[in-house]
Design a protein around this motif. Structure first.
Motif, PDB file in Angstrom:
ATOM      1  N   ARG A   1       0.841  -1.204   0.000  1.00  0.00           N
ATOM      2  CA  ARG A   1       0.000   0.000   0.000  1.00  0.00           C
ATOM      3  C   ARG A   1       0.871   1.246   0.000  1.00  0.00           C
ATOM      4  NH1 ARG A   1      -4.952   0.121   4.309  1.00  0.00           N
ATOM      5  NH2 ARG A   1      -6.139  -1.637   3.540  1.00  0.00           N
TER       6      ARG A   1
ATOM      7  N   SER B   1      -1.433   3.164   5.410  1.00  0.00           N
ATOM      8  CA  SER B   1      -0.823   1.903   4.982  1.00  0.00           C
ATOM      9  C   SER B   1      -0.987   0.808   6.022  1.00  0.00           C
ATOM     10  CB  SER B   1       0.668   2.094   4.684  1.00  0.00           C
ATOM     11  OG  SER B   1       0.838   2.944   3.581  1.00  0.00           O
TER      12      SER B   1
ATOM     13  N   ARG C   1      -3.147  -1.764   8.178  1.00  0.00           N
ATOM     14  CA  ARG C   1      -4.454  -2.412   8.047  1.00  0.00           C
ATOM     15  C   ARG C   1      -5.138  -2.401   9.407  1.00  0.00           C
ATOM     16  NH1 ARG C   1      -5.941  -4.513   3.429  1.00  0.00           N
ATOM     17  NH2 ARG C   1      -4.358  -4.640   1.795  1.00  0.00           N
TER      18      ARG C   1
ATOM     19  N   THR D   1      -8.042   7.498  -2.454  1.00  0.00           N
ATOM     20  CA  THR D   1      -7.200   6.489  -1.817  1.00  0.00           C
ATOM     21  C   THR D   1      -7.888   5.910  -0.588  1.00  0.00           C
ATOM     22  OG1 THR D   1      -5.264   7.699  -2.523  1.00  0.00           O
ATOM     23  CG2 THR D   1      -4.926   6.073  -0.801  1.00  0.00           C
TER      24      THR D   1
ATOM     25  N   ASN E   1      -8.874   2.043  -0.421  1.00  0.00           N
ATOM     26  CA  ASN E   1      -7.994   1.247   0.440  1.00  0.00           C
ATOM     27  C   ASN E   1      -8.641   0.703   1.695  1.00  0.00           C
ATOM     28  OD1 ASN E   1      -5.758   1.194  -1.065  1.00  0.00           O
ATOM     29  ND2 ASN E   1      -4.575   2.612   0.163  1.00  0.00           N
TER      30      ASN E   1
END
Lengths: 232, 119
Positions: free
Chosen positions: A109, A143, A145, A169, A173
């Motif tokens: 990511r 970035s 999770r 994004t 994401n």
């Protein structure tokens, strides 16, 4: 558990000055929530309490069913409203630092976002412009999770084109069971990305509703409604 | 952001209108598979929950059908699409006529104005 966040009777005062008054709030998983309010309304205080940086005077908070502690901190990704990057590190160094520190850090990511925004990975943080530093900070935070993202003023310092990229994004994401809380003044920019709106004023919860409900009830956009409620 | 929304009505309703007009115009073709909720949400720049809600509502009209585990398809019922097309034409015309009548134009005058406009 369909709730990621549950606050009951939250109170916080700084030296007797009330910052949050009896906040009751619950947020379901998978939502993108706009935390809106004028300057000094208590947005950052609320976010800092959720991260565990501040403790409330009274009240209860559950994140994913748990009290604030190491477990909740490991599932919360927090973007502060100030610069937290180490100025002497390079962008790559900062990314590695994050990847070492957070087990949920997803390097692919970070790579994608750094490439798309054309950020020089060899550059030292202190040589980057303010806007680029903000982009790097947001990339690091997004970035991970995480289950709950707390973004305090994430797009204030970046240009409109980058704002659009960042919002896209965020949309592409985030996992459908993760939740994002965004505090911002730039309501018209984020409005269509939000599913819910929480408005606070002088420490009191004013509105907590879905964006669609609010628009239907008021016949106004969230931005227009905000300007009306908080007219100076 | 790719899709334009106004401030007045809920975003899911505006998405409804946009998607239905894409079906009427044939941008989304009859029988074709629709992109996933997430891809559509990213394209439109809206929350996936909002996109989901809009698509569910359109399903209620029959213009979209869901195949379990295989996403959404545009209906193959051309007659139904025709009905929505007809409704769109009537609504747009009524809106235009409403504005012209507010300016006191008669039907004949409106027709002569239209025939003078190069399209």
């Amino acid at each position: 558990m369909d709730k990621i966040l549950e606050c009951r009777g939250l109170n916080k005062a700084y030296n007797g000055f009330p910052a949050l008054n009896n906040i009751n709030l619950s947020v379901a998983k998978g939502r993108i929530v706009g935390l809106l309010g004028p300057n000094g309304s208590g947005k950052t205080t609320l976010i800092k309490i959720l991260t565990g940086l501040l403790t409330p005077n009274t009240g209860e908070i559950l994140i994913d069913g748990k009290q604030i502690g190491p477990e909740t901190k490991s599932i919360v990704s927090y973007l502060p409203d100030h610069n937290f990057l180490a100025p002497w590190r390079t962008v790559d160094g900062m990314v590695k630092y994050f990847a070492d520190f957070y087990t949920d850090f997803d390097m692919s990511r970070a790579d994608t976002m750094l490439d798309n925004l054309g950020i020089d990975r060899k550059a030292k943080i202190k040589t980057l412009s303010k806007g680029t530093q903000e982009k790097v900070a947001l990339i690091l935070i997004m970035s991970r999770r995480a289950k709950l993202y707390l973004l305090d003023e994430p797009i204030a310092g970046v240009d409109p084109a980058t704002r659009d990229y960042i919002l896209r994004t965020i949309l592409s994401n985030y996992d459908s069971d993760s939740t994002i809380i965004i505090s911002t003044h730039l309501i018209s920019d984020v409005e269509q990305v939000l599913s819910d709106v929480v408005m606070i004023n002088t420490g009191n919860l004013v509105v907590a509703d879905t964006v669609d409900n609010l628009r239907e009830k008021t016949g106004k956009s969230v931005d227009e409604y905000f300007r009306e409620v908080f007219r100076c | 952001m790719a899709w334009e929304f106004n401030g007045k009505s809920p975003i899911f309703k505006q998405i409804n209108d946009i998607i239905i007009s894409k079906i009427i115009k044939g941008d989304y073709k009859s029988g074709e598979k629709l992109a996933s909720v997430r891809d559509l949400a990213v394209e439109a720049g809206v929350n996936p929950n909002t996109m989901q809600r809009a698509l569910s509502e359109i399903e209620g009209t029959g213009l979209l059908t869901t195949l379990r585990g295989d996403g959404r398809y545009i209906t193959e019922d051309k007659e139904l699409i025709g009905k929505f097309r007809q409704r769109f034409i009537e609504e747009s015309t009524a809106e235009f006529l409403g504005k012209m009548r507010a300016l006191d134009f008669s039907k004949d005058e409106i027709i002569s104005i239209i025939s003078k406009i190069n399209m």
